[in-house]
Design a protein around this motif. Structure first.
Motif, short mmCIF file in Angstrom:
data_model
loop_
_atom_site.label_atom_id
_atom_site.label_comp_id
_atom_site.label_asym_id
_atom_site.label_seq_id
_atom_site.Cartn_x
_atom_site.Cartn_y
_atom_site.Cartn_z
N GLU A 80 0.85 -1.18 0.07
CA GLU A 80 -0.02 -0.05 -0.11
C GLU A 80 0.86 1.16 0.18
O GLU A 80 2.06 1.18 0.03
CB GLU A 80 -0.77 0.14 1.19
N PRO A 81 0.25 2.46 -0.27
CA PRO A 81 1.14 3.69 -0.31
C PRO A 81 1.76 4.17 1.07
O PRO A 81 1.19 3.88 1.89
CB PRO A 81 0.15 4.66 -0.79
N GLU A 82 2.75 4.53 0.92
CA GLU A 82 3.55 4.89 2.14
C GLU A 82 2.83 6.45 2.95
O GLU A 82 2.51 6.40 4.15
CB GLU A 82 4.88 5.50 1.91
N GLU B 288 7.48 7.94 -5.52
CA GLU B 288 8.43 7.74 -6.59
C GLU B 288 8.59 6.34 -7.10
O GLU B 288 8.77 5.93 -8.41
CB GLU B 288 9.89 8.17 -6.00
N ASP B 289 8.49 5.24 -6.31
CA ASP B 289 8.75 4.10 -6.83
C ASP B 289 7.34 3.50 -7.45
O ASP B 289 7.59 2.52 -8.52
CB ASP B 289 8.83 2.97 -5.37
N VAL B 290 6.38 3.82 -7.15
CA VAL B 290 5.25 3.52 -7.86
C VAL B 290 5.19 4.36 -9.25
O VAL B 290 4.98 3.53 -10.22
CB VAL B 290 3.89 4.11 -7.23
N LEU B 291 5.66 5.52 -9.52
CA LEU B 291 5.81 6.12 -10.57
C LEU B 291 6.83 5.30 -11.60
O LEU B 291 6.63 5.14 -12.87
CB LEU B 291 5.91 7.71 -10.62
N LEU C 80 10.89 -3.21 -7.05
CA LEU C 80 11.76 -2.12 -7.64
C LEU C 80 12.49 -1.49 -6.46
O LEU C 80 13.52 -1.38 -6.50
CB LEU C 80 11.03 -1.38 -8.54
N ALA C 81 11.80 -1.33 -5.43
CA ALA C 81 12.21 -0.35 -4.35
C ALA C 81 13.20 -1.36 -3.37
O ALA C 81 13.93 -0.85 -2.40
CB ALA C 81 11.26 0.09 -3.48
N GLY C 82 13.29 -2.81 -3.69
CA GLY C 82 14.24 -3.58 -2.92
C GLY C 82 13.61 -3.93 -1.56
O GLY C 82 14.22 -4.14 -0.57
N ASP D 176 6.27 11.79 -17.22
CA ASP D 176 7.36 12.86 -17.26
C ASP D 176 7.94 12.81 -15.75
O ASP D 176 9.26 12.92 -15.85
CB ASP D 176 6.72 14.31 -17.39
N ARG D 177 7.16 12.56 -14.97
CA ARG D 177 7.70 12.63 -13.36
C ARG D 177 8.59 11.53 -13.19
O ARG D 177 9.69 11.48 -12.66
CB ARG D 177 6.72 12.70 -12.41
N ALA D 178 8.43 10.21 -13.80
CA ALA D 178 8.75 9.11 -13.44
C ALA D 178 10.36 8.97 -14.42
O ALA D 178 10.96 8.39 -13.94
CB ALA D 178 7.97 7.78 -14.20
N LEU D 179 10.52 9.67 -15.53
CA LEU D 179 11.70 9.69 -16.34
C LEU D 179 12.53 10.90 -15.50
O LEU D 179 13.82 10.49 -15.51
CB LEU D 179 11.32 10.44 -17.65
N ALA D 180 12.06 11.84 -14.77
CA ALA D 180 13.25 12.68 -14.10
C ALA D 180 13.55 11.80 -12.85
O ALA D 180 14.78 11.75 -12.35
CB ALA D 180 12.23 13.70 -13.55
#
Length: 530
Positions: A325-327, A383-386, A412-414, A443-447
């Motif tokens: 679930e989201p943090e 950030e990990d979700v994006l 992905l987040a380990g 766009d945010r995920a690429l950054a």
């Protein structure tokens, strides 16, 4: 004739043993108090036995047979062996022998208090319920694939993606909704159903109710994105815009249900809905041999987590069930710590981004199932979700929303190092996101992934300085996304200009190389960290 009396009479005629005394007789239907009273008087109690001519009374001259244990009563149900011959009986025991008017009343034992729990609590759905749901929904809900992912080599885990986003409404909730609608009474199906939400649940209700020819009404707030009402109308539902908040829409839907006899449906943890969602676990177990673990979204209603865990734990208790679930909104995690489901949690999670993950809180049934069957609940950052959504687009060519990508975000987040080298199934349960929001997320995920960078350098006003900078970017193979000049709001010399660039690179390695080259060339480089 009572069966016990017939057996006693036959045994008396066959075995007239003079060594047998009345003390050996102990009728099995009498209580302990009657047995003790009979032994004190020196005569057995056999007044409950009846023959054709009347009741048999106590007498010392009549030899009694040995007592019959209650557990042996089944041996004398259908046939008896008398003098080597088989004699069949067509009698059944329907109760205790009737008492005569002179018999002592058997003392009534006080009734033992029974536990207050229900015989079949809906919180713990049976595996048979999930199997019945799987059989019933196969005519209206397609079976989705669970395929091996190319991301397995990148993260060291054998990943299998259960692609529930391939349903007609792009959501796994079709399973529970279809089984819930088909479980309604026929008179209620004729009257119709009504829902008040713009979630995936409402979309599934609109589609399957129309397919089942059930009148369906959807109440949405006036500020709902235009694509949602349009999609519901295309499914065949009557959409009504009312109020400015979801609470206003729900109140209006409940009032319409009372006035017109509609059935007001909301996403709850009923046994039918949880059993329908649990059918995904059956398919996972069938499609992935030697499955070690499954990763499921846990926020919001968490019905998918509870129902799937019930199915998998019945088939193989060694399968690890993990909820994510989201943090910013750890609803289930906090509820498990406190021991009861939290109805409201102050959080900063963006409802527009996470959707159903931070939707209505779950009920007691889903919470009890999750508490009993789920092995672990973890949280992941936004950030990990994006970045996980970006990985789906690149490796799976699928556009997934945060609810569907949150399972991969844990890998992905380990957050799950214990799954290295194991066979893991991830539920990709949703893919419904508005196009403008999807563009922002990409766009945010690429950054966040280090592939879109922003930097500023000080250049002179001499001709060709900007061209030299662009030539350097071209030699490094960098794609220029945006460039701007700033003169008024800078602290540099009046003859200098600040050039702000946004560039895209292949990966983090190329980004690092570009930064080193620019640092050597321009001492005034200002690299904007994310």
């Amino acid at each position: 004739m009572n069966l016990a009396a017939q057996y006693l009479d036959s045994r008396t005629k066959k075995n007239n043993n003079p060594r047998e005394t009345s003390e050996d007789y102990d009728p099995f239907w009498q209580s302990d108090e009657e047995r003790s009273a009979g032994s004190k008087q020196g005569s057995p109690c056999c007044e409950g036995l009846c023959q054709k001519d009347g009741p048999i009374r106590s007498s010392h001259t009549l030899h009694r047979s040995a007592s019959i244990a209650p557990e042996r009563l089944k041996d004398f149900g259908e046939e008896e062996y008398l003098n080597g011959d088989v004699k069949s009986w067509e009698r059944k025991i329907v109760g205790l022998p009737k008492r005569l008017l002179g018999d002592a009343a058997e003392p009534q034992k006080p009734a033992e208090p029974r536990p207050t729990r229900a015989q079949n609590p809906p919180a713990f759905i049976r595996f048979e319920d999930i199997s019945a749901a799987a059989f019933k929904i196969q005519c209206g809900v397609q079976k989705t694939p669970c395929t091996y992912s190319r991301l397995s080599k990148q993260y060291g885990v054998e990943l299998f993606l259960k692609k529930e986003h391939l349903h007609y409404t792009c959501s796994v909730k079709e399973r529970g909704v279809f089984y819930l609608l088909t479980s309604l009474r026929q008179d209620q199906q004729k009257k119709g159903v009504i829902v008040a939400s713009d979630s995936n649940f409402s979309m599934a209700v609109a589609h399957h109710a129309s397919e089942l020819r059930i009148p369906v009404f959807v109440i949405m707030a006036a500020n709902t994105p235009p694509s949602r009402p349009k999609t519901c109308r295309e499914y065949g539902a009557m959409v009504i815009s009312y109020g400015s908040t979801p609470r206003d829409s729900q109140s209006h839907a409940q009032r319409l249900a009372r006035e017109n006899g509609y059935l007001y449906i909301e996403e709850e943890d009923s046994a039918a809905y949880l059993a329908g969602l649990g059918t995904m676990g059956l398919e996972m177990y069938e499609q992935v041999p030697k499955l070690d673990a499954v990763i499921l979204p846990a926020g919001g209603h968490c019905g998918l987590l509870a129902g799937t865990a019930a199915a998998l734990k019945h088939l193989n208790p060694r399968i690890t069930v993990i909820g994510v679930e989201p943090e910013d909104c750890p609803l289930l995690q906090q509820s498990l710590k406190l021991g009861y489901p939290i109805k409201e949690l102050h959080s900063t999670a963006n409802r527009k981004l996470y959707g159903d993950l931070v939707g209505p809180p779950f009920g007691n049934n889903a919470f009890l199932l999750a508490k009993k069957l789920v092995d672990k609940v973890i949280t992941v950052r936004e950030e990990d979700v994006l970045v996980s959504m970006l990985r789906f687009q690149e490796y799976e060519r699928a556009t997934i929303d945060p609810e569907g990508a949150i399972g991969l975000a844990a890998i992905l987040a380990g957050k799950l190092p214990e799954l290295q080298g194991k066979r893991v199934a991830i539920a990709v349960c949703s893919a419904s996101m508005e196009l403008p929001l999807l563009r922002q997320c990409v766009d945010r995920a690429l950054a966040l992934d280090g592939r879109v960078s922003k930097f500023a350098v000080q250049l002179g006003e001499w001709p060709g300085d900007t061209a030299k900078l662009l030539d350097l970017l071209a030699r490094e193979g960098v794609r220029l996304l945006d460039i701007s000049h700033e003169k008024q709001f800078t602290s540099s010399s009046v003859f200098n200009v600040q050039v702000l660039c946004v560039v895209e690179t292949r990966d983090r390695q190329q980004t690092t190389q570009l930064r080193n080259v620019l640092t050597e060339r321009y001492t005034t480089l200002c690299w904007h960290e994310r």
